[in-house]
Design an enzyme around this catalytic site. Structure first.
Site, mmCIF file in Angstrom:
data_model
loop_
_atom_site.group_PDB
_atom_site.id
_atom_site.type_symbol
_atom_site.label_atom_id
_atom_site.label_comp_id
_atom_site.label_asym_id
_atom_site.label_seq_id
_atom_site.Cartn_x
_atom_site.Cartn_y
_atom_site.Cartn_z
ATOM 1 N N GLU A 104 0.828 -1.229 0.000
ATOM 2 C CA GLU A 104 0.000 0.000 0.000
ATOM 3 C C GLU A 104 0.850 1.260 0.000
ATOM 4 O O GLU A 104 0.475 2.274 0.587
ATOM 5 C CB GLU A 104 -0.940 0.033 1.215
HETATM 6 C C1 FAD Z 1 2.754 -9.865 0.185
HETATM 7 C C2 FAD Z 1 2.529 -8.743 -0.765
HETATM 8 C C3 FAD Z 1 1.243 -8.405 -1.140
HETATM 9 C C4 FAD Z 1 1.019 -7.384 -2.058
HETATM 10 N N1 FAD Z 1 -0.247 -7.134 -2.504
HETATM 11 C C5 FAD Z 1 -0.419 -6.289 -3.556
HETATM 12 C C6 FAD Z 1 -1.691 -6.188 -4.200
HETATM 13 O O1 FAD Z 1 -2.673 -6.812 -3.805
HETATM 14 N N2 FAD Z 1 -1.805 -5.364 -5.276
HETATM 15 C C7 FAD Z 1 -0.746 -4.639 -5.768
HETATM 16 O O2 FAD Z 1 -0.916 -3.926 -6.754
HETATM 17 N N3 FAD Z 1 0.474 -4.732 -5.179
HETATM 18 C C8 FAD Z 1 0.660 -5.537 -4.097
HETATM 19 N N4 FAD Z 1 1.893 -5.652 -3.511
HETATM 20 C C9 FAD Z 1 2.985 -4.851 -4.035
HETATM 21 C C10 FAD Z 1 3.416 -3.744 -3.091
HETATM 22 O O3 FAD Z 1 2.449 -2.738 -3.045
HETATM 23 C C11 FAD Z 1 4.792 -3.251 -3.564
HETATM 24 O O4 FAD Z 1 5.721 -4.286 -3.235
HETATM 25 C C12 FAD Z 1 5.198 -1.940 -2.944
HETATM 26 O O5 FAD Z 1 4.382 -0.885 -3.418
HETATM 27 C C13 FAD Z 1 6.655 -1.580 -3.236
HETATM 28 O O6 FAD Z 1 6.977 -1.747 -4.587
HETATM 29 P P1 FAD Z 1 8.246 -2.637 -4.974
HETATM 30 O O7 FAD Z 1 8.142 -3.929 -4.275
HETATM 31 O O8 FAD Z 1 8.391 -2.642 -6.443
HETATM 32 O O9 FAD Z 1 9.468 -1.865 -4.334
HETATM 33 P P2 FAD Z 1 10.292 -0.678 -5.018
HETATM 34 O O10 FAD Z 1 9.357 0.330 -5.587
HETATM 35 O O11 FAD Z 1 11.332 -1.258 -5.901
HETATM 36 O O12 FAD Z 1 10.984 -0.025 -3.746
HETATM 37 C C14 FAD Z 1 12.200 -0.514 -3.169
HETATM 38 C C15 FAD Z 1 12.689 0.526 -2.141
HETATM 39 O O13 FAD Z 1 12.946 1.777 -2.799
HETATM 40 C C16 FAD Z 1 12.178 2.812 -2.207
HETATM 41 N N5 FAD Z 1 11.706 3.717 -3.264
HETATM 42 C C17 FAD Z 1 11.158 3.387 -4.456
HETATM 43 N N6 FAD Z 1 10.842 4.503 -5.130
HETATM 44 C C18 FAD Z 1 11.189 5.550 -4.370
HETATM 45 C C19 FAD Z 1 11.102 6.974 -4.512
HETATM 46 N N7 FAD Z 1 10.553 7.532 -5.586
HETATM 47 N N8 FAD Z 1 11.567 7.735 -3.511
HETATM 48 C C20 FAD Z 1 12.085 7.183 -2.395
HETATM 49 N N9 FAD Z 1 12.196 5.864 -2.204
HETATM 50 C C21 FAD Z 1 11.753 5.059 -3.171
HETATM 51 C C22 FAD Z 1 11.006 2.113 -1.503
HETATM 52 O O14 FAD Z 1 10.508 2.877 -0.419
HETATM 53 C C23 FAD Z 1 11.650 0.811 -1.053
HETATM 54 O O15 FAD Z 1 12.294 0.997 0.170
HETATM 55 C C24 FAD Z 1 2.125 -6.639 -2.561
HETATM 56 C C25 FAD Z 1 3.423 -6.963 -2.150
HETATM 57 C C26 FAD Z 1 3.632 -8.006 -1.279
HETATM 58 C C27 FAD Z 1 5.047 -8.363 -0.927
#
Ligand code: FAD
Length: 523
Positions: free
Chosen positions: A367
């Site tokens: 989220e």
């Molecule tokens: C168990 C689980 C359930 C989930 N359920 C859903 C779901 O139902 N629907 C859905 O759509 N998604 C879902 N997600 C996805 C989840 O919302 C994302 O994993 C999350 O938004 C982070 O994206 P990412 O994993 O690509 O991390 P990334 O975006 O790659 O982030 C990695 C790190 O970089 C930081 N970062 C990235 N961009 C920036 C920025 N611009 N400025 C500063 N810091 C930054 C982040 O804070 C984080 O610490 C789920 C994930 C998991 C693991």
């Protein structure tokens, strides 16, 4: 799904719990959001993996109610509100996580007005299961020719089974779970890789207008962000209850002056009691922030006076990132303390303490990560109405502190002066951020996470004190008066005192953070 879940889910939905705050026109109970928030906490405290599915269904129904056409509502809304069908929320793709605008799932218009979707989504919560006969996916995609970034995204309703005109289920749609993720926690929640369009395109129906998908998704996301904050509170509460029960039973060591052959329950040790009261105080502070957000949402939606509705909307917007990130950080901290109270047994799965820790961790990530929440608070929420929204909130916190001071009740100890120092620190950091955002955005962002913590600790401390003051005015024995005052005082004197240091990180720490981190990543 795990054995027993289908029965548990169906009993739960049949009892009407899915529609607690849902609109009455579509079979919901129409109760305030604040009541929905209390229920969300209880379900998630019982099982976060269970609570997560309904949470997304409720958020999806909310978005459909706000943005869907009458035709879509007539087919899907009542069933989503009753829980007969569950919903999903699908943004994330392999190359598009925090950067939602990078997503590539495509949607093509067809002659009958529906769309055909092609693409891959990852990490989709409850993407596939057999708890319900149909699953209604809410999918963000880009219509051919739409602008790049978030401005070109549209929201689509994509049912697992197409629904015939008479409401019965028809063909299987071209939307399938390709695989299940293996996770650190919430093992009971199926997290899926979803594939759309292997057989020519999944049938999807536009929700809201083309290219306005983010606005529709935000209805869902704000709802879901508060609910995820409540998951933090829920896990923290469950971890605290488990730790207190263990500390009462486990015997170890002696207190000073005791018979050297006897031993005491570990709750008799000051350091164990310190951990337990810290768990309780943090949990309750996070709860106050979440409830305050839910009440603001109720005002935004239900107040008769339009000015009160606008103020409610602004307050909810300000508090939502704090409710999400502060509470979920606390969920993990408290679950970690819960393990500590158990000693080695906390690390062994059979006590259940470890499960809270594993479950709590994801709430800081999904989220919108807590880092993204802090950025949202600082860059979008503080500048609202030229800073007037946050200023009005700070004034309200000061009123709470003044009321505690005026009560002059010795049981509150140094609660009022400690909270006043925290409010001063929050005000200093807020003014500095508002001034620095325009001139040096990197410096402002360097302290965003510390600022969010400062905000949550100050707001939570003030609300705990206000709550204790209200309890102190009730008849003796009502509302756990001594317990509430003790928790409010502990929070003010042992936790909120960190506020001035957090403010200093915001206003003085940016230079060291930016120069120090400049070299990180160089090999
Ligand atoms: C168990 C689980 C359930 C989930 N359920 C859903 C779901 O139902 N629907 C859905 O759509 N998604 C879902 N997600 C996805 C989840 O919302 C994302 O994993 C999350 O938004 C982070 O994206 P990412 O994993 O690509 O991390 P990334 O975006 O790659 O982030 C990695 C790190 O970089 C930081 N970062 C990235 N961009 C920036 C920025 N611009 N400025 C500063 N810091 C930054 C982040 O804070 C984080 O610490 C789920 C994930 C998991 C693991």
């Amino acid at each position: 799904m795990a054995p027993g879940w289908k029965t548990a889910y169906r009993d739960w939905a049949a009892a009407g719990w899915n529609g607690v705050a849902g609109p009455t026109d579509w079979g919901g109970q129409g109760l305030p959001h604040a009541i929905g928030a209390v229920c969300t906490e209880m379900w998630n405290a019982a099982s976060m993996a269970f609570g997560l599915g309904p949470m997304l269904t409720v958020a999806a129904a909310e978005s459909l109610a706000a943005h869907g056409s009458e035709e879509l509502k007539a087919t899907y809304l009542a069933k989503l509100i009753s829980g007969e069908w569950m919903g999903t929320m699908q943004l994330t793709e392999p190359h598009a996580g925090s950067d939602v605008g990078a997503l590539r799932t495509r949607a093509e218009r067809t002659v009958d007005g529906s769309y055909r979707l092609t693409g891959t989504k990852i990490f989709i919560t409850y993407g596939e299961h057999d708890l319900t006969d149909n699953i209604i996916h809410f999918v963000l995609a880009r219509i051919a020719g739409a602008p790049s970034g978030t401005k070109g995204l549209s929201l689509f309703l994509v049912p697992k089974f197409l629904v015939k005109e008479d409401g019965t289920l028809g063909e299987r749609n071209d939307a399938r779970a390709h695989s299940l993720e293996h996770k650190l926690g919430i093992h009971g929640s199926p997290t899926c890789v979803m594939v759309y369009g292997d057989r020519g395109g999944a049938v999807g129906y536009l929700v809201g207008e083309e290219n306005r998908g983010m606005a529709c998704m935000f209805t869902m996301m704000n709802e879901a962000r508060l609910a995820v904050g409540l998951q933090g509170v829920a896990v923290a509460e469950a971890a605290t209850q488990r730790a207190v029960a263990y500390a009462r039973e486990r015997k170890q060591g002696r207190t000073p002056g005791m018979d050297p052959t006897a031993s005491v329950p570990i709750i008799a040790h000051v350091d164990v009691r310190r951990m337990l009261i810290t768990m309780r105080a943090l949990t309750r502070a996070a709860r106050t922030v979440c409830y305050a957000t839910a009440v603001a949402i109720d005002r935004a939606r239900r107040a008769a006076d339009p000015a009160v509705r606008v103020a409610g909307e602004e307050r909810a917007a300000l508090l939502t990132p704090v409710a999400k990130a502060f509470s979920t950080d606390i969920g993990s901290e408290v679950a970690s303390l819960g393990i500590q109270v158990h000693g080695g047994m906390g690390f062994i799965e059979e006590t259940g303490a470890a499960q809270h820790y594993r479950d709590a961790r994801i709430a800081q990530i999904y989220e919108g990560t807590n880092g993204i929440q802090a950025i949202d608070l600082v860059t979008r929420k503080l500048p609202m109405a030229g800073g007037a929204v946050v200023t009005a909130y700070l004034a309200e916190l000061r009123e709470m502190i003044d009321a505690v001071r005026a009560a002059n009740d010795p049981a509150f100890g140094a609660t009022a002066p400690r909270l006043a120092a925290a409010a001063d620190a929050l005000e200093r950091a807020t003014s500095w951020l508002l001034a620095t955002l325009a001139t040096d955005p990197d410096a402002a962002l360097a302290g965003a996470t510390s600022y969010l913590r400062l905000f949550g600790a100050t707001a939570g401390g003030c609300m705990l004190a206000a709550e204790a003051l209200a309890a102190s005015r009730q008849a003796d024995g009502a509302a756990d008066k001594p317990g509430r005052i003790a928790i409010a005082r502990f929070f003010a004197e042992n936790i909120a005192v960190q506020a001035p240091a957090l403010a200093e990180i915001v206003t003085e720490g940016a230079d060291a953070a930016l120069t120090g981190t400049a070299g990180i990543g160089r090999s």
